[in-house]
Design a protein around this motif. Structure first.
Motif, PDB file in Angstrom:
ATOM      1  N   LEU A 118      -5.869  31.874  87.524  1.00 23.15           N
ATOM      2  CA  LEU A 118      -7.145  31.445  86.945  1.00 23.15           C
ATOM      3  C   LEU A 118      -7.097  31.532  85.420  1.00 23.15           C
ATOM      4  O   LEU A 118      -6.361  32.354  84.872  1.00 23.15           O
ATOM      5  CB  LEU A 118      -8.286  32.334  87.474  1.00 23.15           C
ATOM      6  CG  LEU A 118      -8.568  32.246  88.974  1.00 23.15           C
ATOM      7  CD1 LEU A 118      -9.446  33.405  89.421  1.00 23.15           C
ATOM      8  CD2 LEU A 118      -9.216  30.913  89.311  1.00 23.15           C
ATOM      9  N   PRO A 119      -7.921  30.739  84.730  1.00 24.45           N
ATOM     10  CA  PRO A 119      -7.947  30.763  83.261  1.00 24.45           C
ATOM     11  C   PRO A 119      -8.844  31.897  82.739  1.00 24.45           C
ATOM     12  O   PRO A 119      -9.980  31.674  82.331  1.00 24.45           O
ATOM     13  CB  PRO A 119      -8.518  29.387  82.906  1.00 24.45           C
ATOM     14  CG  PRO A 119      -9.435  29.067  84.060  1.00 24.45           C
ATOM     15  CD  PRO A 119      -8.764  29.667  85.275  1.00 24.45           C
ATOM     16  N   VAL A 120      -8.321  33.120  82.759  1.00 22.61           N
ATOM     17  CA  VAL A 120      -9.131  34.308  82.471  1.00 22.61           C
ATOM     18  C   VAL A 120      -8.915  34.805  81.047  1.00 22.61           C
ATOM     19  O   VAL A 120      -7.786  34.900  80.567  1.00 22.61           O
ATOM     20  CB  VAL A 120      -8.807  35.451  83.458  1.00 22.61           C
ATOM     21  CG1 VAL A 120      -9.680  36.665  83.181  1.00 22.61           C
ATOM     22  CG2 VAL A 120      -8.975  34.987  84.902  1.00 22.61           C
ATOM     23  N   GLN A 121     -10.021  35.139  80.403  1.00 24.17           N
ATOM     24  CA  GLN A 121     -10.027  35.836  79.110  1.00 24.17           C
ATOM     25  C   GLN A 121     -10.665  37.197  79.356  1.00 24.17           C
ATOM     26  O   GLN A 121     -11.700  37.296  80.009  1.00 24.17           O
ATOM     27  CB  GLN A 121     -10.850  35.050  78.091  1.00 24.17           C
ATOM     28  CG  GLN A 121     -11.024  35.773  76.776  1.00 24.17           C
ATOM     29  CD  GLN A 121     -12.030  35.043  75.867  1.00 24.17           C
ATOM     30  OE1 GLN A 121     -12.173  33.841  75.914  1.00 24.17           O
ATOM     31  NE2 GLN A 121     -12.729  35.824  75.065  1.00 24.17           N
ATOM     32  N   TRP A 122     -10.060  38.254  78.822  1.00 22.53           N
ATOM     33  CA  TRP A 122     -10.511  39.622  79.056  1.00 22.53           C
ATOM     34  C   TRP A 122     -11.187  40.203  77.819  1.00 22.53           C
ATOM     35  O   TRP A 122     -10.606  40.172  76.738  1.00 22.53           O
ATOM     36  CB  TRP A 122      -9.315  40.496  79.449  1.00 22.53           C
ATOM     37  CG  TRP A 122      -8.756  40.079  80.764  1.00 22.53           C
ATOM     38  CD1 TRP A 122      -7.772  39.151  80.983  1.00 22.53           C
ATOM     39  CD2 TRP A 122      -9.175  40.532  82.040  1.00 22.53           C
ATOM     40  NE1 TRP A 122      -7.556  39.019  82.331  1.00 22.53           N
ATOM     41  CE2 TRP A 122      -8.400  39.848  83.002  1.00 22.53           C
ATOM     42  CE3 TRP A 122     -10.133  41.455  82.476  1.00 22.53           C
ATOM     43  CZ2 TRP A 122      -8.552  40.066  84.372  1.00 22.53           C
ATOM     44  CZ3 TRP A 122     -10.282  41.674  83.832  1.00 22.53           C
ATOM     45  CH2 TRP A 122      -9.497  40.974  84.770  1.00 22.53           C
TER      46      TRP A 122
END
Length: 149
Positions: A118-122
């Protein structure tokens, strides 16, 4: 339908460590669609609940479709684990720098799988700082834990 951005707040907690625990997430897609979810376990740890919250939130995102997913967590353990520490753990055969087995490995394996797909930013957010999504997650976690005791 493909959402431009899904923003998620997550939290986990435990009464005692180990003890009864709860997890929760609040998800908003393009600022409109909203979903909340929470759960509990009778005998767990705070770190497991923090990880479970993020795992369950990402599972909920998969069928929605999104160009970007922003995870906001108040857990440095989760944020640093998935963005930094996990790379060395995998290279070292799921061992820490001290050569000890990584705790909660099965959670990290699942989180790593979801994160990679998934295109995840933390983002790390300060807990108990008046941030609406984080405060709502905290309420849901407390309700989930209270239901066990």
């Amino acid at each position: 339908m493909m959402y431009n951005q899904i923003e998620i707040y997550t939290d986990g907690g435990c009464l005692g460590n180990p003890g009864p625990g709860g997890w929760a997430y609040v998800l908003k897609a393009d600022g409109a669609f909203e979903k909340e979810s929470s759960g509990s376990e009778r005998d767990t740890t705070n770190n497991r609940m923090e990880l479970t919250a993020v795992i369950e939130a990402l599972k909920a995102c998969r069928p929605l479709g999104a160009k970007a997913i922003v995870i906001n967590t108040d857990s440095q353990y989760v944020k640093n684990g998935i963005t930094s520490w996990i790379k060395k753990w995998k290279v070292n055969g799921w061992r820490t720098a001290a050569k000890d087995p990584v705790k909660n490995k099965e959670y990290w394996v699942e989180l790593d799988r979801l994160n990679a797909s998934l295109p995840v930013q933390w983002n790390w957010v300060k807990g108990h700082a008046g941030i609406e999504g984080n405060e709502r997650c905290d309420q849901l976690v407390r309700q989930a834990m209270d239901a066990l005791v």
